[in-house]
Design a protein around this motif. Structure first.
Motif, short mmCIF file in Angstrom:
data_model
loop_
_atom_site.label_atom_id
_atom_site.label_comp_id
_atom_site.label_asym_id
_atom_site.label_seq_id
_atom_site.Cartn_x
_atom_site.Cartn_y
_atom_site.Cartn_z
N TRP A 43 0.80 -1.22 0.00
CA TRP A 43 0.00 0.00 0.00
C TRP A 43 0.84 1.27 0.00
O TRP A 43 0.43 2.28 -0.55
N GLU A 49 -4.09 7.24 -1.23
CA GLU A 49 -4.95 7.72 -0.14
C GLU A 49 -4.48 7.18 1.20
O GLU A 49 -4.36 7.92 2.18
N ARG A 50 -4.22 5.88 1.26
CA ARG A 50 -3.75 5.28 2.51
C ARG A 50 -2.33 5.77 2.83
O ARG A 50 -2.00 6.05 3.98
N ALA A 52 -1.03 8.56 2.23
CA ALA A 52 -1.05 9.94 2.74
C ALA A 52 -1.02 9.97 4.26
O ALA A 52 -0.50 10.91 4.86
N ASP A 53 -1.57 8.94 4.89
CA ASP A 53 -1.58 8.84 6.35
C ASP A 53 -0.43 7.98 6.87
O ASP A 53 -0.33 7.74 8.07
N GLY A 54 0.44 7.53 5.97
CA GLY A 54 1.57 6.68 6.35
C GLY A 54 2.77 7.49 6.80
O GLY A 54 2.71 8.72 6.94
N GLY A 57 3.83 10.45 4.34
CA GLY A 57 2.85 11.46 3.94
C GLY A 57 2.44 11.40 2.50
O GLY A 57 1.73 12.28 2.01
N ASP A 58 2.87 10.39 1.78
CA ASP A 58 2.55 10.25 0.36
C ASP A 58 2.99 8.85 -0.07
O ASP A 58 3.76 8.18 0.63
N LYS A 101 9.11 10.26 -3.21
CA LYS A 101 7.67 10.45 -3.22
C LYS A 101 7.15 10.63 -4.64
O LYS A 101 7.88 11.08 -5.53
#
Length: 150
Positions: A43, A49-50, A52-54, A57-58, A101
Motif C-alpha cells: 500500500w 490515499e492510505r 497519505a496517512d503513512g 505522507g505520500d 515520493k
C-alpha cells in the motif's frame, strides 16, 4: 550530458566524473507499472490515499524502482563506439538512503572509479548516486559493475 568514447579509450576512464543525467519525474503510473512487474503491491507504493496517512505522507517509489532507473540513466551518461556487447554485470553495494515520493524528480551522477581488464573486454566500477531534486540526501547510492566487449 553524454560522454562518448571509443572502445580503445575505455581503459583510461578511471576517475572520470560523467556528470548528471536529465531529471525524471516519478509518477504514480510508473510506480504502479513497477508494482505489476514485480508483484509488489504494498500500500505504501500503490494506494496514495492510505499512504497519505503513512510514515512518509505520500505514496513512495519502490527502492528497487529507484535503483532500476540506473540502467536508463547510465545509458544517458556514457556512449561507446566499437563495442559489440554491453553487460550490466552487477552491483557491489546498494543503499536506499531516502524515499522518493510521487511527483519527485530524480537524476543520477556517475563516477567511474576503476576500470579492470576482463577476458575479452573491460569492467567498469561506477559509483552511482540517484538524487532527489531539492532533497538533502540521495535516494540511492550504489556501485554498479558494467562490462564492455569489442
Amino acid at each position: 550530458m553524454s560522454t562518448t568514447v571509443s572502445y580503445d579509450a575505455i581503459a583510461d576512464l578511471a576517475g572520470t566524473d560523467l556528470g548528471y543525467t536529465e531529471w525524471l519525474e516519478i509518477t504514480q503510473d510508473r510506480i504502479n507499472l513497477f508494482a505489476d512487474a514485480t508483484d509488489d503491491h504494498q500500500w505504501i507504493h500503490v494506494d496514495p490515499e492510505r499512504a497519505a496517512d503513512g510514515p512518509f505522507g505520500d505514496a513512495i517509489a519502490h527502492g528497487f524502482l529507484s535503483l532500476s532507473l540506473a540502467v536508463k540513466f547510465w545509458s544517458e551518461l556514457l556512449e561507446t563506439e566499437g563495442v559489440t556487447t554491453k553487460v550490466n554485470y552487477g552491483l557491489d553495494k546498494v543503499r536506499f538512503v531516502s524515499p522518493v515520493k510521487v511527483g519527485a524528480r530524480v537524476r543520477m551522477n556517475a563516477v567511474i572509479v576503476e576500470v579492470t581488464e576482463v577476458k575479452g573486454g573491460y569492467q567498469l566500477h561506477v559509483d552511482q548516486t540517484i538524487e532527489i531534486e531539492g532533497a538533502p540526501k540521495p535516494a540511492v547510492v550504489a556501485r554498479g559493475l558494467y562490462r564492455f566487449y569489442a
